[in-house]
Each structure stands twice: as structure tokens, then as C-alpha cells.
Design an enzyme around this catalytic site. Structure first.
Site, PDB file in Angstrom:
ATOM      1  N   GLU A 159       1.043  -1.110   0.001  1.00 57.23           N
ATOM      2  CA  GLU A 159       0.014  -0.093  -0.255  1.00 57.23           C
ATOM      3  C   GLU A 159       0.667   1.424   0.132  1.00 57.23           C
ATOM      4  O   GLU A 159       1.270   1.585  -1.052  1.00 57.23           O
ATOM      5  CB  GLU A 159      -1.039   0.039   1.245  1.00 57.23           C
ATOM      6  CG  GLU A 159      -2.023  -0.872   0.872  1.00 57.23           C
ATOM      7  CD  GLU A 159      -3.186  -1.203   1.941  1.00 57.23           C
ATOM      8  OE1 GLU A 159      -3.743  -0.203   2.286  1.00 57.23           O
ATOM      9  OE2 GLU A 159      -3.196  -1.955   2.705  1.00 57.23           O
TER      10      GLU A 159
HETATM   11  C1  HEC Z   1      -3.706   1.660  -2.169  1.00 53.34           C
HETATM   12  C2  HEC Z   1      -4.904   1.998  -1.700  1.00 53.34           C
HETATM   13  C3  HEC Z   1      -5.143   2.274  -0.216  1.00 53.34           C
HETATM   14  C4  HEC Z   1      -4.609   3.271   0.459  1.00 53.34           C
HETATM   15  C5  HEC Z   1      -3.443   4.236  -0.030  1.00 53.34           C
HETATM   16  C6  HEC Z   1      -5.247   3.449   1.605  1.00 53.34           C
HETATM   17  N1  HEC Z   1      -6.147   2.502   1.822  1.00 53.34           N
HETATM   18 FE1  HEC Z   1      -7.739   2.022   3.279  1.00 53.34          FE
HETATM   19  N2  HEC Z   1      -8.620   0.610   2.261  1.00 53.34           N
HETATM   20  C7  HEC Z   1      -7.881   0.029   1.077  1.00 53.34           C
HETATM   21  C8  HEC Z   1      -8.457  -1.105   0.833  1.00 53.34           C
HETATM   22  C9  HEC Z   1      -8.190  -2.091  -0.544  1.00 53.34           C
HETATM   23  C10 HEC Z   1      -9.215  -1.404   1.956  1.00 53.34           C
HETATM   24  C11 HEC Z   1      -9.905  -2.744   2.137  1.00 53.34           C
HETATM   25  C12 HEC Z   1      -8.810  -3.925   2.642  1.00 53.34           C
HETATM   26  C13 HEC Z   1      -9.487  -5.288   3.139  1.00 53.34           C
HETATM   27  O1  HEC Z   1     -10.732  -5.007   3.509  1.00 53.34           O
HETATM   28  O2  HEC Z   1      -8.725  -6.030   3.129  1.00 53.34           O
HETATM   29  C14 HEC Z   1      -9.054  -0.341   3.000  1.00 53.34           C
HETATM   30  C15 HEC Z   1      -9.932  -0.374   3.926  1.00 53.34           C
HETATM   31  C16 HEC Z   1     -10.001   0.788   4.843  1.00 53.34           C
HETATM   32  C17 HEC Z   1     -10.695   1.224   5.924  1.00 53.34           C
HETATM   33  C18 HEC Z   1     -11.910   0.294   6.263  1.00 53.34           C
HETATM   34  C19 HEC Z   1     -13.113   0.720   5.729  1.00 53.34           C
HETATM   35  C20 HEC Z   1     -14.303  -0.191   6.210  1.00 53.34           C
HETATM   36  O3  HEC Z   1     -15.192   0.154   5.828  1.00 53.34           O
HETATM   37  O4  HEC Z   1     -13.925  -1.210   6.853  1.00 53.34           O
HETATM   38  C21 HEC Z   1     -10.408   2.191   6.416  1.00 53.34           C
HETATM   39  C22 HEC Z   1     -10.881   2.949   7.611  1.00 53.34           C
HETATM   40  C23 HEC Z   1      -9.263   2.811   5.638  1.00 53.34           C
HETATM   41  N3  HEC Z   1      -8.681   1.939   4.639  1.00 53.34           N
HETATM   42  C24 HEC Z   1      -8.587   4.169   5.843  1.00 53.34           C
HETATM   43  C25 HEC Z   1      -7.428   4.366   5.482  1.00 53.34           C
HETATM   44  C26 HEC Z   1      -6.297   5.369   5.754  1.00 53.34           C
HETATM   45  C27 HEC Z   1      -6.611   6.219   6.963  1.00 53.34           C
HETATM   46  C28 HEC Z   1      -5.391   5.401   4.986  1.00 53.34           C
HETATM   47  C29 HEC Z   1      -4.052   6.176   5.143  1.00 53.34           C
HETATM   48  C30 HEC Z   1      -3.294   5.967   6.369  1.00 53.34           C
HETATM   49  C31 HEC Z   1      -5.696   4.453   3.914  1.00 53.34           C
HETATM   50  N4  HEC Z   1      -6.821   3.665   4.099  1.00 53.34           N
HETATM   51  C32 HEC Z   1      -4.990   4.030   2.918  1.00 53.34           C
HETATM   52  C33 HEC Z   1      -7.179   0.685   0.075  1.00 53.34           C
HETATM   53  C34 HEC Z   1      -6.164   1.806   0.532  1.00 53.34           C
END
Ligand code: HEC
Ligand code: HEC
Length: 360
Positions: A159
Site C-alpha cells: 500500500e
Molecule cells: C492503495 C490503496 C489504499 C490506500 C493508500 C489506503 N487504503 Fe484504506 N483501504 C484500501 C483497501 C483495499 C481496503 C480494504 C482492505 C480489506 O478489507 O482487506 C481499505 C480499507 C480501509 C478502511 C476500512 C473501511 C471499512 O469500511 O471497513 C479504512 C478506515 C481505511 N482503509 C482508511 C485508510 C487510511 C486512514 C489510509 C491512510 C493512512 C488508507 N486507508 C490508505 C485501500 C487503501
């Protein structure tokens, strides 16, 4: 009865969140109390058909915050700045907002997320709407709080690919971050902990505003179409979507197998050996859902029409974990259209998100 409902809902929301969450921030968007329309005040004569379901969808009056990370403007602003800062990645190129983009309903519009080095991740990026009320995070529920969740993507190689030690050193080396952290978390150093707390505070303020559906529940009969009203009744009866998409966020915060093909065991990866948990995923919110195609954890269902078709045929795969509600629904083409019309009423018009100026 209508008068008591908001209070009842607030109590229930707080109970569901557990005893450590006692502090709340009043919602300021003027849509907080979804008091159902007054049944006596000259509604259309068929209104009782759907009004009986309104109480289930009442919006809460306040955002809950944990007692060890209460809301302040400074914390939310710091969290927002960090959320949009690509220097939280090893490449200085990827921020949280790269994947959770406000212009794309806090998703990325892709079937599967793309991270560091153009790596395709295994699941689709979920929206981050209304997570202040969520009881677990990720499609498989592997973390319990936003604070716990926030550092995961920064350190994950696929990521943002920045070790947390390096992240702290990097932030300390950006002079203008110093005063921002000091005013948000006085007496606490710039650390993994304060970064996580600030990000979580900002995320709790990402709330979907009032949608036509809410205005209709408040008594504006012209806010939604006749088809959408029929769709809402179907949602609560024949199509039984409400079995899982319940409450004002339209999610039960639970995990279900809706019969999608694929090898990802979802919640089952956390609960190995429990047959019912295999292939189950967290029920996503349906707020603003029309702006977040493609759908499902694998992004393999391209449109809302295709989602409704999938449910209508009872899913694509039979196995022991398949939820009992997932069975052929025998919806007519007109009923499918009505359900779709209802889903479109869940879209709010929210104030545009301003991207913060990053500290130097
Ligand atoms: C490369 C793309 C990417 C980046 C950069 C990213 N995310 Fe995500 N995020 C995802 C994905 C894909 C999931 C789901 C993963 C899983 O469920 O296994 C996720 C899940 C989440 C969730 C859970 C949402 C839920 O409904 O359960 C949160 C909150 C979140 N991210 C916050 C963040 C935050 C804060 C950051 C920065 C620190 C961040 N993400 C950076 C792709 C990203
Ligand atoms: C048994 C529980 C259950 C029922 C019943 C159910 N859903 Fe779902 N819904 C889910 C889960 C779980 C997901 C995520 C599945 C996944 O990605 O593997 C989901 C995903 C969705 C999505 C995609 C959202 C997104 O962001 O990807 C839409 C739209 C949706 N459901 C609408 C409906 C409608 C309309 C009905 C009624 C016809 C319905 N659901 C019935 C549990 C359910």
C-alpha cells in the site's frame, strides 16, 4: 411516538458502541433528527404502507468519539492534513486519499485498489463514510477501531510502504507539523499513536449528509419518486435487503456470504475452522452507493443493476456459509427498477471537500 424515536435510537447507538464511548459531537448538518413524518398531517393515503418502516432508519443526533480521543477541531484538521499527505508513503506519492478519494465517494473507482509500485491489491477500496459508528473495519473485520486501523496501510508494503519509524522521523523533519501536533495533542509527542488518533478523528467526521430518502422520511413526499417509494417497501419486504442493510447507514455491521464466486474467504481468514464465517464479508453501507461502482469486495459486479440481478437470482454459488436470505427473490423487471430507484435516493449532496495545504 414520533417524538420519542430519536432518543431511543441514540441510546441504542451508544449501547451498540460499548461503554467506553460516552462523548459525542452534535451533528451540525441540520439533518440529525430524522423524525418520521407525522402520519396525521395529510399524507397521501397509501403513506402508511411505508411509514411503518421509517423508525428503523432514523439518523442519530451525534457522532460518537472514544473518551481517549475526543473531538477537537485541531485534531480533525491535523487528521485531514495527514490523510491527504503523500509523504506518509515511501514513494512520497500515495496518500490515504489516493485510494479513498472524496471525489469518488471516498473510494477509487477501481475494481481492486492499486498500491505501492502499481501493485494490485486483492480487494476493492471501501468508502470511509460513517465509520464513526462501525464496530469493525476492513471487509473481513480484522481491526476493531479506526485508531487501530489507521497505521496498517502506511506500513503495508503493497500500500504506502513506509515503516512507522521512518514515518515518525519524516513528520518530525517537517517543521510546520510541530505546532499542528502540539495544538491537537498537547503533551504528547509526534508518534505512531498521535498520527493514528488524528487520522481516526478526521475519519469520524466523514458523514454522508441528508439525502432525498431522509427528506422523504421527514415528511417531504415530493423528495422521492413513486417508483422509489415502492422500492423502499420491497427493500423491507419481498426483497428483504433490510435483513442485512439495516439502520440509517444501511448496514448491520455484520458479515454475510451473498454467494459471490471467488476464492477469498473474507471473515473466514480471521475465523479459520468456522464454516459459517467462510466467504463472508462486512455488509457495506449503501449511503451514496450509486457513486461507487464497481461493487462488492472484489469489484466484480459492475453496476447497481447487476447487483440487483445477482440478488434476484439468489447469488452465484451454493455452499454451507451462504446466508439463508440469499435465494431467488422472483422480482419482476418493474420491481427491480423500483429497488434501483430507491437506491438512488440514498445519495446526499455534500459540501465539496477542500484539500488542505500541506505543511512544509
Ligand atoms: C492503495 C490503496 C489504499 C490506500 C493508500 C489506503 N487504503 Fe484504506 N483501504 C484500501 C483497501 C483495499 C481496503 C480494504 C482492505 C480489506 O478489507 O482487506 C481499505 C480499507 C480501509 C478502511 C476500512 C473501511 C471499512 O469500511 O471497513 C479504512 C478506515 C481505511 N482503509 C482508511 C485508510 C487510511 C486512514 C489510509 C491512510 C493512512 C488508507 N486507508 C490508505 C485501500 C487503501
Ligand atoms: C444476507 C445479507 C444481505 C442481504 C439480504 C442483502 N445484502 Fe447487499 N450486501 C451484503 C454484503 C455482505 C455485501 C458485500 C458482499 C461482498 O462484497 O462480498 C453486500 C453488498 C451490497 C451492495 C454493494 C455495495 C458496495 O459498496 O459494494 C449493494 C448495492 C447491495 N448489497 C444492495 C443490496 C440490495 C438491494 C439487497 C436486497 C435485494 C441486498 N443488498 C440484500 C449483505 C446483504
Amino acid at each position: 411516538m414520533g417524538v420519542q424515536l430519536p432518543q431511543f435510537t441514540r441510546r441504542r447507538v451508544l449501547r451498540a458502541l460499548g461503554r467506553d464511548i460516552v462523548a459525542v459531537l452534535l451533528l451540525t448538518m441540520g439533518c440529525s433528527l430524522g423524525v418520521p413524518g407525522d402520519a396525521e398531517s395529510g399524507q397521501q393515503k397509501d403513506s402508511s404502507d411505508y411509514q411503518q418502516y421509517f423508525p428503523k432508519y432514523t439518523r442519530p443526533a451525534a457522532i460518537p468519539f472514544p473518551t481517549d480521543n475526543l473531538f477537537t477541531e485541531e485534531r480533525a484538521q491535523l487528521g485531514k492534513t495527514l490523510f491527504f499527505d503523500p509523504r506518509l508513503s515511501g514513494s512520497n506519492w500515495i496518500s490515504c486519499a489516493t485510494c479513498h478519494n472524496p471525489a469518488l465517494s471516498w473510494g477509487d473507482g477501481l475494481p481492486k485498489a492499486i498500491g505501492h509500485g502499481m501493485t494490485e491489491l486483492t480487494r476493492r477500496t471501501p468508502a470511509i463514510w460513517n465509520l464513526a459508528w462501525a464496530t469493525s473495519l476492513f471487509w473481513d473485520g480484522r481491526t476493531a477501531s479506526l485508531e487501530e486501523q489507521a497505521l496498517g496501510p502506511i506500513a503495508a508494503q503493497a500500500e504506502m510502504n513506509l515503516s512507522l519509524d521512518k514515518m515518525v522521523a519524516k513528520l518530525k523533519g517537517i517543521p510546520q507539523y510541530g505546532p499542528l501536533f502540539a495544538s491537537a495533542y498537547a503533551n504528547e509527542p509526534i508518534s505512531e499513536k498521535t498520527v493514528a488518533k488524528a487520522l481516526a478523528t478526521f475519519e469520524r467526521t466523514v458523514i454522508s449528509g441528508k439525502a432525498p430518502f431522509d427528506r422523504w422520511m421527514e415528511g417531504d413526499e415530493s423528495a422521492v419518486s413513486a417508483a422509489a417509494k415502492q422500492g423502499f417497501v420491497l427493500f423491507n419486504t419481498k426483497a428483504n435487503c433490510v435483513a442485512c442493510h439495516s439502520g440509517w447507514r444501511l448496514t448491520d455491521d455484520s458479515f454475510h456470504d451473498v454467494g459471490l464466486a471467488g476464492e477469498d474467504r473474507g471473515r473466514g481468514t480471521q475465523l479459520e475452522g468456522i464454516e459459517e464465517a467462510q466467504f463472508t464479508f462486512k455488509t457495506p453501507t449503501l449511503r451514496n452507493v450509486e457513486r461507487r461502482a464497481p461493487y462488492m469486495h472484489d469489484g466484480a459486479t459492475p453496476t447497481l443493476e447487476a447487483v440487483i440481478d445477482l440478488y434476484n437470482r439468489g447469488g452465484d454459488v451454493r455452499r454451507p456459509s451462504l446466508s439463508p436470505q440469499i435465494k431467488p427473490l422472483h422480482l419482476t423487471a418493474k420491481e427491480e427498477q423500483d429497488l434501483l430507484a430507491f437506491l438512488h435516493t440514498l445519495t446526499s449532496v455534500d459540501a465539496p471537500v477542500t484539500v488542505p495545504t500541506l505543511p512544509q
